[in-house]
Write an enzyme that holds these catalytic residues in place. Structure first.
Site, PDB file in Angstrom:
ATOM      1  N   GLY A  19     -60.182 -60.565  66.874  1.00  0.00           N
ATOM      2  CA  GLY A  19     -60.381 -59.110  66.819  1.00  0.00           C
ATOM      3  C   GLY A  19     -59.131 -58.374  67.215  1.00  0.00           C
ATOM      4  O   GLY A  19     -58.039 -58.953  67.185  1.00  0.00           O
ATOM      5  N   ASN A  20     -59.247 -57.111  67.560  1.00  0.00           N
ATOM      6  CA  ASN A  20     -58.070 -56.332  67.983  1.00  0.00           C
ATOM      7  C   ASN A  20     -58.486 -55.252  68.979  1.00  0.00           C
ATOM      8  O   ASN A  20     -59.671 -55.098  69.272  1.00  0.00           O
ATOM      9  CB  ASN A  20     -57.366 -55.730  66.757  1.00  0.00           C
ATOM     10  CG  ASN A  20     -58.295 -54.843  65.962  1.00  0.00           C
ATOM     11  OD1 ASN A  20     -58.713 -53.791  66.435  1.00  0.00           O
ATOM     12  ND2 ASN A  20     -58.641 -55.272  64.754  1.00  0.00           N
ATOM     13  N   SER A  21     -57.501 -54.514  69.476  1.00  0.00           N
ATOM     14  CA  SER A  21     -57.743 -53.591  70.600  1.00  0.00           C
ATOM     15  C   SER A  21     -58.210 -52.199  70.190  1.00  0.00           C
ATOM     16  O   SER A  21     -58.262 -51.316  71.036  1.00  0.00           O
ATOM     17  CB  SER A  21     -56.458 -53.377  71.402  1.00  0.00           C
ATOM     18  OG  SER A  21     -55.786 -54.555  71.582  1.00  0.00           O
TER      19      SER A  21
END
Ligand code: CTP
Length: 405
Positions: free
Chosen positions: A210-212
């Site tokens: 995933g990512n932030s």
């Protein structure tokens, strides 16, 4: 800290004004409650006084030497009315000053936000429609009521928007520029689809790539577009903030889900904003059971690229549709950001591209953003402000682009 006058008129939703009051106080604002006589039939003066931590202003004649009917409106940074009944709206539209709240509304020079709540027939009545138009024409921001349960067994349009949504919107209107844009309903008649948040690609049942992204920028764009009168659908991947309750929400998880939802919704959209942060890679295979460690051995995960949603949307764009992309870059100076942004805009075929520098954790999850807005000819706007203000400036750029395209 801002000075807010919270007007309350006499409807069953008056009890929800208490929750709005509590939230605004928690956010650090100084609130004076001005209930109408009928509002006090629903909620007692003591409750408002206790929650606001100051005396409740109820009539024009008490403390006349301090001329509260003039002072309160003049000194406020925002006047908010929760709920605004059909009668209050009518009195304000007619310019009446027959109680303290209407006096405050007549003397206020700050942004004014009305949150109507009433039965569907009253909201849809031509008299109310015309009063709301009159007020909007004068710069008052009138939130469209939500659909749902009304008093008694009825349901339909006319429900007070959620207190959390009212509080968020009220705080964005403390910025006078935002208030000016919101009252005009300049996006009325447009269908807007906004994607937000990060997608997740499952490695196994408990892990993901995933990512932030917090989804905050996309959520603010959706909220701002709804406030300006658009019909908005938010395609929400994983958000760290609650989605606005003023918009329809479609939940997705992976980039593939996002692609399906966006392709379907874009068919009828006038404006598409790809603020989501899709995972660019997905595991070649997803394990059906949790992957176990084996001794000290490391692990290699094979990733394949996900489809580029923005690119496929621009390729199938229909006439009159405006498509906005985002680019998160780690380039600190404006020139290199503009150059990278321009290259991405051309490569992806977007009409507008919002580019920002995301190095040093300055953006993800934060309330502020610093962006350049580009079209094919170059930089059309640069903004360093709250994400709510940035959202409105992006929508301004969309309207300018549509007017000149
Ligand atoms: N985007 C998309 N589908 C993807 C990846 C990105 O639609 N699989 C969209 C984003 O929503 C954003 C824009 O493309 O509007 C740019 O995203 P960004 O991550 O900056 O672009 P990338 O294509 O990943 O470019 P880079 O080569 O810089 O990684």
């Amino acid at each position: 800290m801002s000075r807010i006058v919270l007007g309350v008129s006499g409807g069953i939703a008056a009890y929800k004004a208490c929750e709005v009051l509590r939230r605004l106080r928690e956010a650090g604002h100084d609130i004076t409650v001005v209930p109408t006589e009928n509002a006090l039939r629903f909620v007692g003066e003591t409750t408002f006084a206790a929650l606001s931590g100051r005396p409740v202003a109820t009539d024009v004649f008490t403390g006349a030497s301090g001329i509260p009917h003039v002072r309160l409106g003049r000194e406020a940074d925002l006047v908010l009315v929760v709920p605004a009944t059909a009668d209050l709206i009518a009195r304000q539209a007619a310019g009446r000053a027959d109680d303290l709240l209407t006096n405050v509304l007549l003397t206020a020079t700050c942004p004014v936000l009305l949150c109507p709540a009433m039965h569907t027939e009253m909201w849809q009545h031509p008299a109310t429609r015309s009063n709301v138009e009159t007020l909007r024409g004068r710069g008052v921001v009138v939130l469209d009521p939500a659909s749902g349960r009304l008093a008694g067994a009825d349901s339909g349009v006319g429900r007070l928007p959620e207190p959390a949504e009212i509080t968020e919107t009220a705080q964005t209107l403390l910025d006078a520029d935002v208030a000016g844009r919101a009252s005009g309903h300049d996006l009325a008649g447009l269908a807007v689809v906004v994607s937000a948040g990060g997608t997740r690609e499952a490695v196994d049942p408990v892990r993901f790539v995933g990512n932030s992204s917090s989804g905050r920028m996309g959520a603010e764009i959706a909220r701002a577009a709804a406030l300006r009168g658009a019909r908005v659908t938010l395609v929400a991947a994983h958000l760290a903030v609650p989605p606005p309750s003023s918009v329809e929400v479609r939940r997705v998880s992976t980039t593939a889900d996002l692609a399906v939802a966006m392709t379907e919704l874009a068919t009828d959209a006038d404006v598409v904003v790809m603020a989501a942060a899709p995972a660019d890679f997905t595991p070649r295979t997803t394990a059906t059971a949790k992957l176990k460690k084996s001794g000290d051995a490391g692990m290699t995960l094979e990733l394949v690229q996900t489809p580029d949603v923005l690119m496929s949307l621009t390729r199938s764009r229909h006439a009159g549709q405006t498509i906005v992309g985002f680019a998160a870059e780690t380039l600190p100076d404006e020139q290199s950001l503009a150059r990278a942004g321009h290259a991405k805009l051309m490569r992806k075929g977007a009409d507008l591209l919002v580019v920002n520098d995301v190095s040093d954790h300055k953006v993800f999850g934060m309330p502020d953003n610093r962006v350049l807005i580009l079209d094919a000819a170059g930089v059309v706007d640069r903004v360093a402000a709250s994400k709510a203000v940035v959202a409105h400036r992006i929508l301004d750029a969309v309207l300018t682009h549509r007017a000149t395209a």
